[in-house]
Design an enzyme around this catalytic site. Structure first.
Site, PDB file in Angstrom:
ATOM      1  N   TYR A  27     -37.941  10.412 -43.641  1.00 16.25           N
ATOM      2  CA  TYR A  27     -37.260   9.200 -44.100  1.00 16.25           C
ATOM      3  C   TYR A  27     -35.769   9.219 -43.771  1.00 16.25           C
ATOM      4  O   TYR A  27     -35.238   8.251 -43.227  1.00 16.25           O
ATOM      5  CB  TYR A  27     -37.489   9.019 -45.600  1.00 16.25           C
ATOM      6  CG  TYR A  27     -37.218   7.618 -46.077  1.00 16.25           C
ATOM      7  CD1 TYR A  27     -38.150   6.610 -45.879  1.00 16.25           C
ATOM      8  CD2 TYR A  27     -36.030   7.302 -46.716  1.00 16.25           C
ATOM      9  CE1 TYR A  27     -37.895   5.323 -46.306  1.00 16.25           C
ATOM     10  CE2 TYR A  27     -35.774   6.024 -47.150  1.00 16.25           C
ATOM     11  CZ  TYR A  27     -36.713   5.033 -46.940  1.00 16.25           C
ATOM     12  OH  TYR A  27     -36.457   3.755 -47.356  1.00 16.25           O
ATOM     13  N   GLU A  75     -32.171   4.554 -37.146  1.00 15.51           N
ATOM     14  CA  GLU A  75     -31.880   3.126 -37.264  1.00 15.51           C
ATOM     15  C   GLU A  75     -30.372   2.886 -37.250  1.00 15.51           C
ATOM     16  O   GLU A  75     -29.887   1.919 -36.623  1.00 15.51           O
ATOM     17  CB  GLU A  75     -32.492   2.580 -38.552  1.00 15.51           C
ATOM     18  CG  GLU A  75     -34.005   2.570 -38.572  1.00 15.51           C
ATOM     19  CD  GLU A  75     -34.550   2.120 -39.914  1.00 15.51           C
ATOM     20  OE1 GLU A  75     -33.847   1.369 -40.622  1.00 15.51           O
ATOM     21  OE2 GLU A  75     -35.685   2.515 -40.269  1.00 15.51           O
TER      22      GLU A  75
END
Length: 337
Positions: free
Chosen positions: A261, A268
């Protein structure tokens, strides 16, 4: 049983002839302090005494913490019967959902389709990585510089190869927000909104609208981290729909996200940072307002604000997933008898 006592190792045994018939197979449990043997009556009724012989054997002693006289036993049995009747009344008052099986079938199909989609992405990217990586190793023996350049080139067509399936999966993921919103699943709404809209913003706005970003190596890592995470999440939910819990899968579902995660969020963020100069140069998505000051809302400025929101969203989801992990994998609280 064989045990060590005051006179050394000996064989210990005893016999009890009960007053009434009992179940032939008692339940035995050995602890560090004692041996517990539970004998079940064949019929649940009150006994005048424990053994057929009127005089209690010398080696037997009552446990007054669990002792019940006849009135207590009758009261306990009555309370259990009342509790059972009340439970049946409550269940009869709760309206049965006529669409229960339809909802369960929909959730199973949704999770199955998403699992197959992300599995295709993961397998496709893994095969390409090994095939292209092998070729790059051969070139690397010929020239270190050329090998490094080709290793970077091997990620260039990731978007063009994977994007259609990723578009499909992430568009379908919008249903997760709807499922939570209408109460079809018990998942909280905010974490679902943060994850789905965050991924779709990167996929459709950053990568989908800029051809210059589609050939960046960071696209490979964004897609790869996303797909690995979902390989364990969707099968876990699919099995949960039919009441099956596979412990290794449960552990993977609530553990794999710990490294993936943050890495996915970092990928991103890198993707957004690399897109800011391109948006500044092209002026794409920048909005000019009709006013005397001729103010323009620069999209790169919006992206800088979004970067802050991205890390806040990562914190929110990380906290939510950590609580879920403690709930599913933490130590179970034992009920006191």
């Amino acid at each position: 049983a064989q045990g060590h006592g005051a006179k050394g190792d000996n064989i210990y045994e005893f016999e009890i002839e009960f007053l009434e018939p009992v179940e032939p197979k008692p339940v035995c449990r050995v602890t560090q302090r004692q041996l517990n043997i539970t004998v079940q009556k064949k019929e649940s009724n009150w006994w005048e005494r424990l053994t057929k012989q009127e005089k209690r054997p010398l080696f037997l002693a009552p446990d007054f913490d669990r002792w019940l006289d006849e009135s207590d036993a009758e009261m306990e049995l009555k309370e259990k019967e009342e509790e059972k009747i009340n439970k049946m009344k409550i269940e009869s008052r709760v309206p049965k959902d006529p669409f229960k099986h339809l909802k369960k079938g929909y959730l199973i199909m949704y999770n199955l389709v998403q699992f197959l989609g992300f599995s295709w992405i993961f397998v496709n990217m893994t095969v390409r990585l090994f095939i292209l990586g092998k070729g790059n190793m051969e070139i690397h023996l010929f020239s270190k510089v050329v090998g490094f350049l080709c290793l970077t080139d091997s990620f260039y067509d990731t978007f063009h190869t994977i994007s259609d399936m990723m578009y499909f999966c992430q568009t379908l993921a919008l249903m997760e927000i709807m499922n939570s919103l209408i109460g079809l699943v018990r998942s909280p709404l905010i974490p679902a909104v943060v994850q789905v809209f965050g991924r779709n913003f990167v996929l459709f706005v950053i990568l989908g609208s800029l051809e210059e970003m589609q050939s960046k190596p960071v696209v490979f890592f964004v897609f790869y981290f996303w797909s690995i995470t979902e390989l364990f999440r969707y099968p876990y939910y699919m099995l949960s729909c039919i009441g099956i819990e596979w412990k290794p899968l449960t552990w993977l579902r609530y553990t794999v996200w710990i490294p993936l995660y943050p890495l996915g969020g970092l990928a991103e963020a890198v993707c957004i940072v690399q897109s800011i100069p391109i948006f500044s140069e092209t002026g794409k998505f920048s909005l000019g307002l009709p006013n005397p000051l001729n103010v323009t809302i620069q999209f790169p400025f919006v992206l800088q604000i979004y970067l802050i929101a991205l890390f806040l969203g990562i914190f929110v989801n990380f906290r939510h997933l950590y609580k879920q992990r403690k709930q599913h994998l933490g130590p179970k609280k034992r009920k006191m008898k």
